[in-house]
Design a protein around this motif. Structure first.
Motif, mmCIF file in Angstrom:
data_model
loop_
_atom_site.group_PDB
_atom_site.id
_atom_site.type_symbol
_atom_site.label_atom_id
_atom_site.label_comp_id
_atom_site.label_asym_id
_atom_site.label_seq_id
_atom_site.Cartn_x
_atom_site.Cartn_y
_atom_site.Cartn_z
ATOM 1 N N GLY A 112 -18.752 12.719 11.836
ATOM 2 C CA GLY A 112 -17.564 11.886 11.717
ATOM 3 C C GLY A 112 -17.592 10.856 12.824
ATOM 4 O O GLY A 112 -18.592 10.697 13.536
ATOM 5 N N SER A 113 -16.481 10.176 12.989
ATOM 6 C CA SER A 113 -16.362 9.244 14.113
ATOM 7 C C SER A 113 -15.907 9.968 15.369
ATOM 8 O O SER A 113 -16.021 9.441 16.476
ATOM 9 N N GLY A 114 -15.374 11.185 15.190
ATOM 10 C CA GLY A 114 -14.778 11.906 16.307
ATOM 11 C C GLY A 114 -13.376 11.433 16.622
ATOM 12 O O GLY A 114 -12.771 11.871 17.595
ATOM 13 N N GLU A 115 -12.843 10.575 15.763
ATOM 14 C CA GLU A 115 -11.524 9.971 15.980
ATOM 15 C C GLU A 115 -10.638 10.259 14.773
ATOM 16 O O GLU A 115 -10.933 9.821 13.661
ATOM 17 N N GLY A 116 -9.563 11.000 14.980
ATOM 18 C CA GLY A 116 -8.610 11.229 13.903
ATOM 19 C C GLY A 116 -7.677 10.050 13.748
ATOM 20 O O GLY A 116 -7.139 9.545 14.742
ATOM 21 N N THR A 117 -7.485 9.596 12.524
ATOM 22 C CA THR A 117 -6.657 8.416 12.250
ATOM 23 C C THR A 117 -5.641 8.756 11.175
ATOM 24 O O THR A 117 -5.997 9.324 10.143
ATOM 25 N N SER A 118 -4.390 8.391 11.384
ATOM 26 C CA SER A 118 -3.381 8.651 10.360
ATOM 27 C C SER A 118 -3.565 7.694 9.193
ATOM 28 O O SER A 118 -4.045 6.563 9.359
ATOM 29 N N ILE A 119 -3.171 8.150 8.027
ATOM 30 C CA ILE A 119 -3.241 7.299 6.839
ATOM 31 C C ILE A 119 -2.351 6.073 7.013
ATOM 32 O O ILE A 119 -2.709 4.964 6.587
ATOM 33 N N ILE A 171 0.849 -1.189 0.000
ATOM 34 C CA ILE A 171 0.000 0.000 0.000
ATOM 35 C C ILE A 171 0.889 1.245 0.000
ATOM 36 O O ILE A 171 1.718 1.417 0.896
ATOM 37 N N PRO A 172 0.752 2.124 -0.999
ATOM 38 C CA PRO A 172 1.537 3.357 -1.013
ATOM 39 C C PRO A 172 0.913 4.407 -0.092
ATOM 40 O O PRO A 172 -0.301 4.618 -0.108
ATOM 41 N N VAL A 173 1.732 5.062 0.711
ATOM 42 C CA VAL A 173 1.252 6.051 1.667
ATOM 43 C C VAL A 173 1.918 7.396 1.376
ATOM 44 O O VAL A 173 3.145 7.496 1.341
ATOM 45 N N TYR A 174 1.112 8.423 1.180
ATOM 46 C CA TYR A 174 1.619 9.739 0.785
ATOM 47 C C TYR A 174 2.192 10.518 1.971
ATOM 48 O O TYR A 174 1.958 10.200 3.134
ATOM 49 N N GLU A 175 2.948 11.557 1.597
ATOM 50 C CA GLU A 175 3.628 12.448 2.542
ATOM 51 C C GLU A 175 4.465 11.612 3.505
ATOM 52 O O GLU A 175 5.226 10.743 3.061
ATOM 53 N N ASP A 176 4.338 11.843 4.811
ATOM 54 C CA ASP A 176 5.125 11.064 5.769
ATOM 55 C C ASP A 176 4.273 10.032 6.498
ATOM 56 O O ASP A 176 4.690 9.475 7.506
ATOM 57 N N GLY A 177 3.076 9.815 5.984
ATOM 58 C CA GLY A 177 2.162 8.864 6.605
ATOM 59 C C GLY A 177 1.288 9.453 7.688
ATOM 60 O O GLY A 177 0.360 8.804 8.162
ATOM 61 N N GLU A 178 1.576 10.688 8.098
ATOM 62 C CA GLU A 178 0.852 11.285 9.218
ATOM 63 C C GLU A 178 -0.263 12.230 8.787
ATOM 64 O O GLU A 178 -0.670 13.102 9.552
ATOM 65 N N ILE A 179 -0.736 12.087 7.574
ATOM 66 C CA ILE A 179 -1.975 12.748 7.171
ATOM 67 C C ILE A 179 -3.085 12.201 8.064
ATOM 68 O O ILE A 179 -3.198 10.987 8.264
ATOM 69 N N ILE A 180 -3.911 13.090 8.610
ATOM 70 C CA ILE A 180 -4.974 12.674 9.538
ATOM 71 C C ILE A 180 -6.337 12.825 8.868
ATOM 72 O O ILE A 180 -6.641 13.845 8.262
ATOM 73 N N ARG A 181 -7.141 11.788 9.008
ATOM 74 C CA ARG A 181 -8.511 11.827 8.515
ATOM 75 C C ARG A 181 -9.446 11.224 9.561
ATOM 76 O O ARG A 181 -9.049 10.380 10.364
ATOM 77 N N ASP A 182 -10.689 11.647 9.503
ATOM 78 C CA ASP A 182 -11.742 11.100 10.353
ATOM 79 C C ASP A 182 -12.586 10.190 9.465
ATOM 80 O O ASP A 182 -13.389 10.658 8.656
ATOM 81 N N PHE A 183 -12.387 8.894 9.597
ATOM 82 C CA PHE A 183 -13.112 7.925 8.787
ATOM 83 C C PHE A 183 -14.406 7.554 9.489
ATOM 84 O O PHE A 183 -14.400 7.021 10.598
ATOM 85 N N VAL A 184 -15.535 7.837 8.829
ATOM 86 C CA VAL A 184 -16.836 7.602 9.443
ATOM 87 C C VAL A 184 -17.589 6.542 8.645
ATOM 88 O O VAL A 184 -17.682 6.607 7.413
#
Length: 354
Positions: free
Chosen positions: A279-286, A240-253
């Protein structure tokens, strides 16, 4: 009296999820959708669209399609889901995104006036993309809006704003400042709808959704759905390719949580001054979500590649307390559980949108 709900984009991912609940609350449920090939490769009614729902094919940007629809359909409620949603794609297909998201909305409103078919309520599915990079705070507690990360900044590998920490999105506190064409069209959509509704005594209910994922989403659309993209790579035992440094944060709902929130808005919400953050209220890194998916399939470890995409924000998470209280709703599926549910659905043959 017969009650009718009209769902634009009703054959899409969220529309199909809503279709399982809406017939329990309305006498007539109508899904209006153009079956765009990017989402529906075979241009046929999705198997996931509940059989109790009427399907009418049509394009929200075409006045004649609206005339044909409203000659028969008199909605008490409109749920406006129809949209182009690709953040990166919107940079190269700006006209298409503006036409569907902005003109499609104005065509809807004009048609309702033209046919004297004003609904009691219009519920809009907007996006966290309206916030852009959002608000950031320094060590002294001073809040600022650093704005869009430039191409030069990203090219040099400067992913964050030095000395600043991002705040979660909350519509009553964080001002919108979109960094993509897509986000700009969604903010315009919000403003147009609110102004029109309040002038014509129609109740506007606005939602800003975080990254929606789960069973039922399109597996063929390359522009949306990073979770399903990762799952398909890992299922094939690819890296799986991960962009930037992997620490992009998203809220997956999770999709069911989104559908439940929207139904609560349809049935119980009055006009909301501040959009509901969902959202889920939970930030998750890519990197974390890629790792969860790779582990599920026994795939190689995800690889950080340092690539980036213009218009993407560094961090997007949501503060959902106000939405939970107003809607008597709360998310039930967190990302670790939701990823497993999505992967099991894919493994079972994924009867996705077609």
């Amino acid at each position: 009296m017969t009650t009718t709900v009209l769902v634009t984009g009703g054959a899409g991912f969220i529309g199909c999820a809503l279709s399982k609940q809406l017939p329990d609350h309305f006498d007539r449920v109508v899904a209006f959708d153009n079956l765009h090939p990017q989402i529906h490769p075979t241009a046929t009614r999705p198997a996931d669209l509940d059989e109790r729902v009427e399907f009418i094919k049509g394009d929200v940007t075409v006045a004649e399609d609206w005339d044909r629809l409203l000659a028969d359909v008199r909605p008490n409620v409109v749920i406006h889901l129809a949209a182009e949603t690709g953040t990166g794609q919107s940079l190269t297909e700006a006209t298409r995104h503006a036409k569907v998201n902005v003109v499609g909305t104005t065509e809807l409103l004009d048609a309702l006036v033209r046919h004297e078919a004003l609904p009691e309520k219009i519920v809009l599915s907007s996006s966290r993309a309206v916030y852009g990079e959002g608000a950031w705070v320094d060590a002294d507690g001073v809040v600022s809006y650093p704005g869009q990360r430039s191409d030069a900044m990203l090219e040099s590998g400067q992913w964050d704003f030095p000395g600043l920490t991002v705040l979660p999105f909350e519509s009553s506190k964080v001002s919108p400042n979109p960094t993509s064409v897509y986000g700009s069209t969604k903010l315009a959509q919000e403003n147009i709808l609110r102004a029109w509704c309040l002038a014509l005594n129609v109740t506007p209910v606005l939602f800003r959704l975080q990254n929606v994922y789960g069973p039922g989403q399109s597996l063929s659309n390359p522009y949306t759905g990073i979770v399903s993209f990762f799952a398909q790579k890992a299922k094939a035992l690819e890296v799986i390719p991960v962009y930037e440094d992997g620490e992009i944060i998203r809220d997956f709902v999770y999709i069911d949580d989104v559908a439940n929130a929207l139904v609560q808005g349809v049935l119980h919400s009055g006009a909301n001054e501040h959009a509901y953050d969902i959202g889920s209220g939970e930030g998750t890194s890519i990197l974390r979500i890629a790792g969860l998916i790779a582990d599920y399939y026994g795939a190689p470890a995800p690889q950080i590649n340092g690539k980036y995409r213009n218009g993407d924000v560094r961090a997007a998470s949501s503060e959902i307390g106000a939405s939970e209280a107003a809607l008597s709703w709360k998310p039930e599926v967190m990302v670790a559980d939701g990823v497993v549910r999505l992967c099991k659905w894919i493994d079972a043959g994924a009867p996705a949108l077609v």
